[in-house]
Design a protein around this motif. Structure first.
Motif, PDB file in Angstrom:
ATOM      1  N   ASN A 100       6.950   6.250 -18.758  1.00  0.00           N
ATOM      2  CA  ASN A 100       6.581   6.532 -17.373  1.00  0.00           C
ATOM      3  C   ASN A 100       6.022   7.926 -17.152  1.00  0.00           C
ATOM      4  N   SER A 101       5.689   8.647 -18.193  1.00  0.00           N
ATOM      5  CA  SER A 101       5.205  10.012 -17.981  1.00  0.00           C
ATOM      6  C   SER A 101       4.281  10.455 -19.105  1.00  0.00           C
ATOM      7  N   GLY A 102       3.576  11.532 -18.852  1.00  0.00           N
ATOM      8  CA  GLY A 102       2.683  12.096 -19.846  1.00  0.00           C
ATOM      9  C   GLY A 102       1.868  13.217 -19.238  1.00  0.00           C
ATOM     10  N   GLU A 103       0.775  13.590 -19.908  1.00  0.00           N
ATOM     11  CA  GLU A 103      -0.032  14.695 -19.419  1.00  0.00           C
ATOM     12  C   GLU A 103      -1.480  14.546 -19.872  1.00  0.00           C
ATOM     13  N   PHE A 104      -2.339  15.275 -19.184  1.00  0.00           N
ATOM     14  CA  PHE A 104      -3.752  15.382 -19.524  1.00  0.00           C
ATOM     15  C   PHE A 104      -4.107  16.862 -19.628  1.00  0.00           C
ATOM     16  N   GLU A 105      -5.134  17.170 -20.417  1.00  0.00           N
ATOM     17  CA  GLU A 105      -5.685  18.509 -20.443  1.00  0.00           C
ATOM     18  C   GLU A 105      -7.030  18.490 -19.722  1.00  0.00           C
ATOM     19  N   VAL A 106      -7.190  19.412 -18.774  1.00  0.00           N
ATOM     20  CA  VAL A 106      -8.390  19.485 -17.945  1.00  0.00           C
ATOM     21  C   VAL A 106      -9.035  20.849 -18.140  1.00  0.00           C
ATOM     22  N   MET A 107     -10.351  20.866 -18.335  1.00  0.00           N
ATOM     23  CA  MET A 107     -11.091  22.119 -18.432  1.00  0.00           C
ATOM     24  C   MET A 107     -12.293  22.070 -17.499  1.00  0.00           C
ATOM     25  N   ALA A 108     -12.573  23.201 -16.886  1.00  0.00           N
ATOM     26  CA  ALA A 108     -13.791  23.317 -16.092  1.00  0.00           C
ATOM     27  C   ALA A 108     -15.003  23.114 -16.987  1.00  0.00           C
ATOM     28  N   ALA A 109     -16.061  22.581 -16.424  1.00  0.00           N
ATOM     29  CA  ALA A 109     -17.292  22.376 -17.193  1.00  0.00           C
ATOM     30  C   ALA A 109     -17.766  23.689 -17.791  1.00  0.00           C
ATOM     31  N   GLY A 110     -17.950  23.709 -19.110  1.00  0.00           N
ATOM     32  CA  GLY A 110     -18.387  24.916 -19.777  1.00  0.00           C
ATOM     33  C   GLY A 110     -17.303  25.958 -19.962  1.00  0.00           C
ATOM     34  N   GLY A 111     -16.066  25.614 -19.590  1.00  0.00           N
ATOM     35  CA  GLY A 111     -14.970  26.563 -19.696  1.00  0.00           C
ATOM     36  C   GLY A 111     -14.237  26.450 -21.014  1.00  0.00           C
ATOM     37  N   SER A 112     -13.195  27.256 -21.167  1.00  0.00           N
ATOM     38  CA  SER A 112     -12.426  27.246 -22.406  1.00  0.00           C
ATOM     39  C   SER A 112     -10.918  27.282 -22.163  1.00  0.00           C
ATOM     40  N   ILE A 113     -10.493  27.351 -20.907  1.00  0.00           N
ATOM     41  CA  ILE A 113      -9.071  27.467 -20.592  1.00  0.00           C
ATOM     42  C   ILE A 113      -8.555  26.123 -20.101  1.00  0.00           C
ATOM     43  N   VAL A 114      -7.487  25.650 -20.705  1.00  0.00           N
ATOM     44  CA  VAL A 114      -6.920  24.349 -20.385  1.00  0.00           C
ATOM     45  C   VAL A 114      -5.947  24.439 -19.216  1.00  0.00           C
ATOM     46  N   THR A 115      -6.100  23.540 -18.259  1.00  0.00           N
ATOM     47  CA  THR A 115      -5.072  23.282 -17.250  1.00  0.00           C
ATOM     48  C   THR A 115      -4.377  21.987 -17.651  1.00  0.00           C
ATOM     49  N   THR A 116      -3.076  22.055 -17.869  1.00  0.00           N
ATOM     50  CA  THR A 116      -2.300  20.874 -18.243  1.00  0.00           C
ATOM     51  C   THR A 116      -1.777  20.200 -16.984  1.00  0.00           C
ATOM     52  N   VAL A 117      -2.117  18.932 -16.799  1.00  0.00           N
ATOM     53  CA  VAL A 117      -1.727  18.182 -15.601  1.00  0.00           C
ATOM     54  C   VAL A 117      -0.673  17.155 -15.992  1.00  0.00           C
ATOM     55  N   LEU A 118       0.489  17.231 -15.363  1.00  0.00           N
ATOM     56  CA  LEU A 118       1.606  16.334 -15.641  1.00  0.00           C
ATOM     57  C   LEU A 118       1.580  15.154 -14.678  1.00  0.00           C
ATOM     58  N   VAL A 119       1.746  13.945 -15.202  1.00  0.00           N
ATOM     59  CA  VAL A 119       1.737  12.744 -14.363  1.00  0.00           C
ATOM     60  C   VAL A 119       3.001  11.922 -14.624  1.00  0.00           C
ATOM     61  N   ARG A 120       3.371  11.135 -13.604  1.00  0.00           N
ATOM     62  CA  ARG A 120       4.540  10.272 -13.749  1.00  0.00           C
ATOM     63  C   ARG A 120       4.386   9.013 -12.903  1.00  0.00           C
ATOM     64  N   ARG A 121       4.871   7.892 -13.449  1.00  0.00           N
ATOM     65  CA  ARG A 121       4.918   6.636 -12.688  1.00  0.00           C
ATOM     66  C   ARG A 121       6.253   6.591 -11.960  1.00  0.00           C
ATOM     67  N   MET A 122       6.179   6.416 -10.634  1.00  0.00           N
ATOM     68  CA  MET A 122       7.381   6.428  -9.801  1.00  0.00           C
ATOM     69  C   MET A 122       7.894   5.006  -9.564  1.00  0.00           C
ATOM     70  N   SER A 123       8.920   4.904  -8.728  1.00  0.00           N
ATOM     71  CA  SER A 123       9.577   3.620  -8.512  1.00  0.00           C
ATOM     72  C   SER A 123       8.721   2.614  -7.761  1.00  0.00           C
ATOM     73  N   ASP A 124       7.619   3.070  -7.123  1.00  0.00           N
ATOM     74  CA  ASP A 124       6.677   2.137  -6.498  1.00  0.00           C
ATOM     75  C   ASP A 124       5.665   1.598  -7.492  1.00  0.00           C
ATOM     76  N   ASP A 125       5.869   1.915  -8.781  1.00  0.00           N
ATOM     77  CA  ASP A 125       5.028   1.467  -9.894  1.00  0.00           C
ATOM     78  C   ASP A 125       3.624   2.056  -9.834  1.00  0.00           C
ATOM     79  N   ALA A 126       3.462   3.172  -9.138  1.00  0.00           N
ATOM     80  CA  ALA A 126       2.169   3.864  -9.067  1.00  0.00           C
ATOM     81  C   ALA A 126       2.309   5.238  -9.719  1.00  0.00           C
ATOM     82  N   TRP A 127       1.156   5.809 -10.120  1.00  0.00           N
ATOM     83  CA  TRP A 127       1.136   7.086 -10.822  1.00  0.00           C
ATOM     84  C   TRP A 127       0.844   8.233  -9.874  1.00  0.00           C
ATOM     85  N   TYR A 128       1.521   9.362 -10.117  1.00  0.00           N
ATOM     86  CA  TYR A 128       1.375  10.574  -9.321  1.00  0.00           C
ATOM     87  C   TYR A 128       1.249  11.788 -10.236  1.00  0.00           C
ATOM     88  N   VAL A 129       0.600  12.829  -9.730  1.00  0.00           N
ATOM     89  CA  VAL A 129       0.623  14.130 -10.384  1.00  0.00           C
ATOM     90  C   VAL A 129       1.856  14.871  -9.904  1.00  0.00           C
TER      91      VAL A 129
END
Length: 253
Positions: free
Chosen positions: A121-150
């Motif tokens: 029910n959980s995990g993460e993505f790495e996001v970078m601005a176009a042409g950038g080099s610094i990673v923003t790590t985005v954490l996500v989770r599936r809640m009890s309504d069976d939908a995904w949230y950040v």
């Protein structure tokens, strides 16, 4: 193995305990993007003179509109950054991170990694601005309504010590931590559950080459109850576009 910020590890652990208590030991698997660079590799040029001027606001065209009537239990809602608790229509984690990155945060054409799953029910993505080099790590989770949230985001150059994830806050919001940004400038916003900006202030961190102390108070007009987020934003010395975002879920009280 990818480096994780202290806040990323802390919020993931807090979410596991505070939500479902079902996180598997160990972290998500490897993604497709390169390892997160350390702060010393991203120091802005001291000769740059351009001043970033853009502050992103949520894009209503990317916010879910076909929301279910039911909300989430309070113990789950406290950890939600995007979309509003009970309003997610994302049955896959990729939809949640795309809406967060482009609509909520304001990245322009970001690079988004493959999903790096933690438990079922959980995990993460790495996001970078176009042409950038610094990673923003985005954490996500599936809640009890069976939908995904950040449930938060973090970057190596914005280390948030205060507020803690799911902390109860009131105006003015006290923020503290360490940051490295162009000219030391970090914009801190307080947002409500719909992503609307209730208040914002620039807070000074370090201009380089190392992380420096960050602290301040953000006054805001908003609800006396409910859920929202403290959002920390930095901008590129090259063109003023969004470069990094750290988002911490909070509860108004």
């Amino acid at each position: 193995m990818r480096a994780k910020s202290k806040w990323t590890t802390a919020v993931a652990a807090a979410a596991c305990v505070g939500l479902l208590g079902a996180c598997s030991p160990g972290g998500p698997g490897d993604g497709e993007m390169s390892p997160t660079p350390g702060p010393t590799t991203t120091a802005p040029s001291p000769t740059a003179t351009a001043t970033p001027s853009r502050t992103p606001s949520p894009d209503p065209t990317t916010m879910p509109t076909d929301a279910p009537d039911a909300s989430l239990p309070a113990e789950e809602a406290a950890f939600v950054v995007y979309p509003a608790p009970g309003a997610s229509v994302f049955d896959e984690p990729g939809g949640a991170v795309d809406g967060f990155a482009t609509g909520y945060a304001g990245f322009e054409a970001p690079e988004i990694s493959e999903f790096m799953q933690g438990d079922a029910n959980s995990g993460e993505f790495e996001v970078m601005a176009a042409g950038g080099s610094i990673v923003t790590t985005v954490l996500v989770r599936r809640m009890s309504d069976d939908a995904w949230y950040v449930i938060g985001s973090a970057t190596p150059n914005i280390q948030v010590a205060e507020p803690a994830a799911a902390a109860e806050v009131s105006s003015p919001l006290t923020v503290a931590g360490e940051a490295l940004a162009f000219e030391g400038n970090v914009v801190v916003q307080v947002r409500d559950s719909a992503g609307e900006v209730l208040g914002q202030e620039p807070v000074t961190g370090s201009g380089g080459p190392d992380l420096g102390p960050l602290s301040g108070e953000i006054a805001y007009d908003g609800p006396a109850a409910g859920q929202g987020a403290a959002v920390f934003l930095t901008y590129s010395a090259r063109d003023g576009s969004l470069e990094q975002v750290a988002a911490v879920p909070v509860v108004f009280g």
